[in-house]
Design a protein around this motif. Structure first.
Motif, mmCIF file in Angstrom:
data_model
loop_
_atom_site.group_PDB
_atom_site.id
_atom_site.type_symbol
_atom_site.label_atom_id
_atom_site.label_comp_id
_atom_site.label_asym_id
_atom_site.label_seq_id
_atom_site.Cartn_x
_atom_site.Cartn_y
_atom_site.Cartn_z
ATOM 1 N N VAL A 69 0.838 -1.204 0.000
ATOM 2 C CA VAL A 69 0.000 0.000 0.000
ATOM 3 C C VAL A 69 0.872 1.253 0.000
ATOM 4 O O VAL A 69 0.688 2.157 -0.828
ATOM 5 N N ARG A 70 1.828 1.283 0.866
ATOM 6 C CA ARG A 70 2.684 2.475 0.995
ATOM 7 C C ARG A 70 3.549 2.702 -0.236
ATOM 8 O O ARG A 70 3.795 3.834 -0.621
ATOM 9 N N ARG A 71 4.019 1.626 -0.849
ATOM 10 C CA ARG A 71 4.903 1.746 -2.002
ATOM 11 C C ARG A 71 4.264 1.160 -3.258
ATOM 12 O O ARG A 71 4.893 0.419 -4.010
ATOM 13 N N TRP A 72 3.009 1.529 -3.506
ATOM 14 C CA TRP A 72 2.348 1.054 -4.724
ATOM 15 C C TRP A 72 3.091 1.509 -5.972
ATOM 16 O O TRP A 72 3.082 0.830 -6.999
ATOM 17 N N ASP A 73 3.776 2.658 -5.871
ATOM 18 C CA ASP A 73 4.541 3.145 -7.015
ATOM 19 C C ASP A 73 5.688 2.202 -7.357
ATOM 20 O O ASP A 73 6.027 2.017 -8.539
ATOM 21 N N LEU A 74 6.290 1.595 -6.335
ATOM 22 C CA LEU A 74 7.376 0.645 -6.570
ATOM 23 C C LEU A 74 6.875 -0.565 -7.352
ATOM 24 O O LEU A 74 7.576 -1.067 -8.237
ATOM 25 N N ILE A 75 5.670 -1.011 -7.043
ATOM 26 C CA ILE A 75 5.101 -2.146 -7.779
ATOM 27 C C ILE A 75 4.942 -1.800 -9.252
ATOM 28 O O ILE A 75 5.239 -2.623 -10.134
ATOM 29 N N LEU A 76 4.511 -0.569 -9.543
ATOM 30 C CA LEU A 76 4.376 -0.152 -10.943
ATOM 31 C C LEU A 76 5.734 -0.045 -11.629
ATOM 32 O O LEU A 76 5.886 -0.411 -12.800
ATOM 33 N N TRP A 77 6.734 0.459 -10.911
ATOM 34 C CA TRP A 77 8.083 0.510 -11.478
ATOM 35 C C TRP A 77 8.598 -0.895 -11.767
ATOM 36 O O TRP A 77 9.246 -1.132 -12.804
ATOM 37 N N LEU A 78 8.332 -1.835 -10.868
ATOM 38 C CA LEU A 78 8.759 -3.212 -11.086
ATOM 39 C C LEU A 78 8.055 -3.826 -12.291
ATOM 40 O O LEU A 78 8.649 -4.630 -13.027
ATOM 41 N N LEU A 79 6.808 -3.445 -12.511
ATOM 42 C CA LEU A 79 6.094 -3.943 -13.689
ATOM 43 C C LEU A 79 6.744 -3.422 -14.967
ATOM 44 O O LEU A 79 6.984 -4.186 -15.914
ATOM 45 N N LEU A 80 7.045 -2.122 -15.001
ATOM 46 C CA LEU A 80 7.726 -1.562 -16.167
ATOM 47 C C LEU A 80 9.084 -2.238 -16.359
ATOM 48 O O LEU A 80 9.455 -2.607 -17.489
ATOM 49 N N GLY A 81 9.832 -2.400 -15.274
ATOM 50 C CA GLY A 81 11.123 -3.053 -15.368
ATOM 51 C C GLY A 81 11.003 -4.480 -15.883
ATOM 52 O O GLY A 81 11.853 -4.940 -16.654
ATOM 53 N N SER A 82 9.945 -5.177 -15.484
ATOM 54 C CA SER A 82 9.745 -6.546 -15.938
ATOM 55 C C SER A 82 9.489 -6.599 -17.440
ATOM 56 O O SER A 82 9.999 -7.483 -18.135
ATOM 57 N N VAL A 83 8.710 -5.657 -17.936
ATOM 58 C CA VAL A 83 8.405 -5.630 -19.379
ATOM 59 C C VAL A 83 9.678 -5.418 -20.188
ATOM 60 O O VAL A 83 9.981 -6.173 -21.122
ATOM 61 N N VAL A 84 10.455 -4.388 -19.824
ATOM 62 C CA VAL A 84 11.621 -4.048 -20.651
ATOM 63 C C VAL A 84 12.777 -5.015 -20.434
ATOM 64 O O VAL A 84 13.481 -5.377 -21.387
ATOM 65 N N MET A 85 12.990 -5.488 -19.202
ATOM 66 C CA MET A 85 14.117 -6.381 -18.962
ATOM 67 C C MET A 85 13.814 -7.801 -19.423
ATOM 68 O O MET A 85 14.719 -8.527 -19.847
ATOM 69 N N ARG A 86 12.568 -8.202 -19.381
ATOM 70 C CA ARG A 86 12.233 -9.475 -20.000
ATOM 71 C C ARG A 86 12.457 -9.374 -21.504
ATOM 72 O O ARG A 86 12.990 -10.288 -22.139
ATOM 73 N N GLY A 87 12.068 -8.222 -22.084
ATOM 74 C CA GLY A 87 12.323 -8.013 -23.505
ATOM 75 C C GLY A 87 13.806 -8.046 -23.822
ATOM 76 O O GLY A 87 14.241 -8.669 -24.797
ATOM 77 N N ALA A 88 14.599 -7.371 -22.988
ATOM 78 C CA ALA A 88 16.049 -7.358 -23.193
ATOM 79 C C ALA A 88 16.622 -8.764 -23.069
ATOM 80 O O ALA A 88 17.498 -9.165 -23.853
ATOM 81 N N GLY A 89 16.127 -9.531 -22.096
ATOM 82 C CA GLY A 89 16.606 -10.897 -21.928
ATOM 83 C C GLY A 89 16.281 -11.768 -23.131
ATOM 84 O O GLY A 89 17.096 -12.606 -23.540
ATOM 85 N N CYS A 90 15.097 -11.573 -23.701
ATOM 86 C CA CYS A 90 14.714 -12.342 -24.886
ATOM 87 C C CYS A 90 15.577 -11.984 -26.083
ATOM 88 O O CYS A 90 15.970 -12.858 -26.866
ATOM 89 N N VAL A 91 15.875 -10.687 -26.244
ATOM 90 C CA VAL A 91 16.742 -10.264 -27.350
ATOM 91 C C VAL A 91 18.120 -10.895 -27.194
ATOM 92 O O VAL A 91 18.684 -11.445 -28.153
ATOM 93 N N TYR A 92 18.666 -10.828 -25.987
ATOM 94 C CA TYR A 92 19.989 -11.411 -25.736
ATOM 95 C C TYR A 92 19.964 -12.918 -25.964
ATOM 96 O O TYR A 92 20.876 -13.491 -26.587
ATOM 97 N N ASN A 93 18.922 -13.580 -25.480
ATOM 98 C CA ASN A 93 18.793 -15.023 -25.661
ATOM 99 C C ASN A 93 18.761 -15.385 -27.145
ATOM 100 O O ASN A 93 19.392 -16.357 -27.588
ATOM 101 N N ASP A 94 18.026 -14.599 -27.940
ATOM 102 C CA ASP A 94 17.918 -14.887 -29.369
ATOM 103 C C ASP A 94 19.219 -14.598 -30.112
ATOM 104 O O ASP A 94 19.517 -15.241 -31.126
#
Length: 305
Positions: A56-81
């Motif tokens: 509740v107090r750090r709901w913004d952190l959860i949103l930042w982690l979601l953004l980080g998950s999207v882009v870093m998962r994408g980066a990981g897939c690019v590197y893997n490929d």
């Protein structure tokens, strides 16, 4: 974008179709058409924040982690490929990937990887010093993952360490340091990843065997359902101890009953020879992640009252 240019497990064909033609191969390279990957990367981070009492107090952190998950998962897939481009050409499910098919050049893939990492850097800057260091420690694991399928029957275990790392980041950002509940939550997440990625690997067993790629699905052979069950049970036990340490109350353990029932459904209805069914059960783990988040949210929030 034709059907032949899309991988068989593409989920959002409409999304890919509305992109400019030049952008479509890059979206596919980062797996933006398959959100299941970033949900599976995101949920452990959200668990760590929630169980530490910061949802509740750090709901913004959860949103930042979601953004980080999207882009870093994408980066990981690019590197893997980039690493797997030659292997991908030999597997029916992956030969249409942008690098393997030639839709994206190797140079363009590296530039795209850098761009995604720069967005990830913005997310990293939102963390405190301790969590920043914890996040940086994951880079060695990420770099090594694409090579694991060549040297071990258990690349899913390495993936588990990579895909669960956000749990340590989220926990340490709220708790201030790594302590037993966060570490146990992380260990349980590793077992969860091994379970669901073994289910995912069932789709490629024949091709993997032909080209010499290893996986837990091949290693388990006819005992896949039993093996996945063991890893899911281990995940539940580790999560139970983590929740108990935060709030020693039987009701805290009871919050995991919904995800336990979901795991039972996955294993009970899994047919190792049904690729489409295996993919559906793999994808259902985004819901499993939500159920664990609910448990962590309830226990972590109540413990801080």
């Amino acid at each position: 974008m034709t059907e032949a240019q899309l991988t068989p497990d593409t989920e959002h064909r409409g999304f890919v179709g509305i992109l400019p033609a030049a952008a479509r191969p890059f979206a596919l390279l980062a797996r933006f058409d398959r959100p299941i990957g970033w949900w599976l990367l995101f949920w452990p981070g959200a668990w760590g924040v929630a169980l530490a009492g910061g949802a509740v107090r750090r709901w913004d952190l959860i949103l930042w982690l979601l953004l980080g998950s999207v882009v870093m998962r994408g980066a990981g897939c690019v590197y893997n490929d980039i690493v797997d481009r030659d292997l991908d050409r030999q597997v029916a499910r992956t030969r249409s990937r942008p690098l393997a098919s030639g839709a994206v050049s190797l140079r363009a893939a590296w530039l795209w990887l850098i761009a995604l990492c720069l967005i990830g850097l913005v997310v990293w800057l939102q963390l405190g010093l301790y969590a920043k260091i914890v996040a940086l420690l994951s880079l060695a694991l990420v770099a090594g993952y694409p090579f694991m399928k060549r040297i071990t029957w258990w690349p899913q275990a390495w993936l588990g360490m990579v895909f669960s790392w956000a749990c340590l980041v989220g926990w340490s950002e709220i708790a201030g340091r790594l302590t037993a509940p966060g570490l146990l939550l992380y260990a349980g997440a590793i077992c969860w990843v091994i379970g669901y990625d073994t289910i995912y690997a069932l789709q490629d067993r024949e091709d993997d065997a032909l080209i010499g790629v290893r996986s837990s699905a091949l290693r388990m052979g006819k005992r896949v359902r039993f093996g996945v069950s063991l890893f899911y049970i281990a995940a539940l036990l580790l999560w139970s101890v983590a929740l108990w340490l935060v709030r020693p109350d039987p009701l805290a353990i009871a919050t995991l009953l919904p995800v336990a029932m979901h795991f039972a459904w996955q294993v009970g209805t899994l047919s190792p020879d049904d690729g489409a069914g295996a993919l559906a059960r793999f994808r259902s783990n985004r819901f499993a992640g939500l159920l664990v988040f609910c448990a962590c949210f309830v226990v972590g929030t109540v413990a801080t009252l």
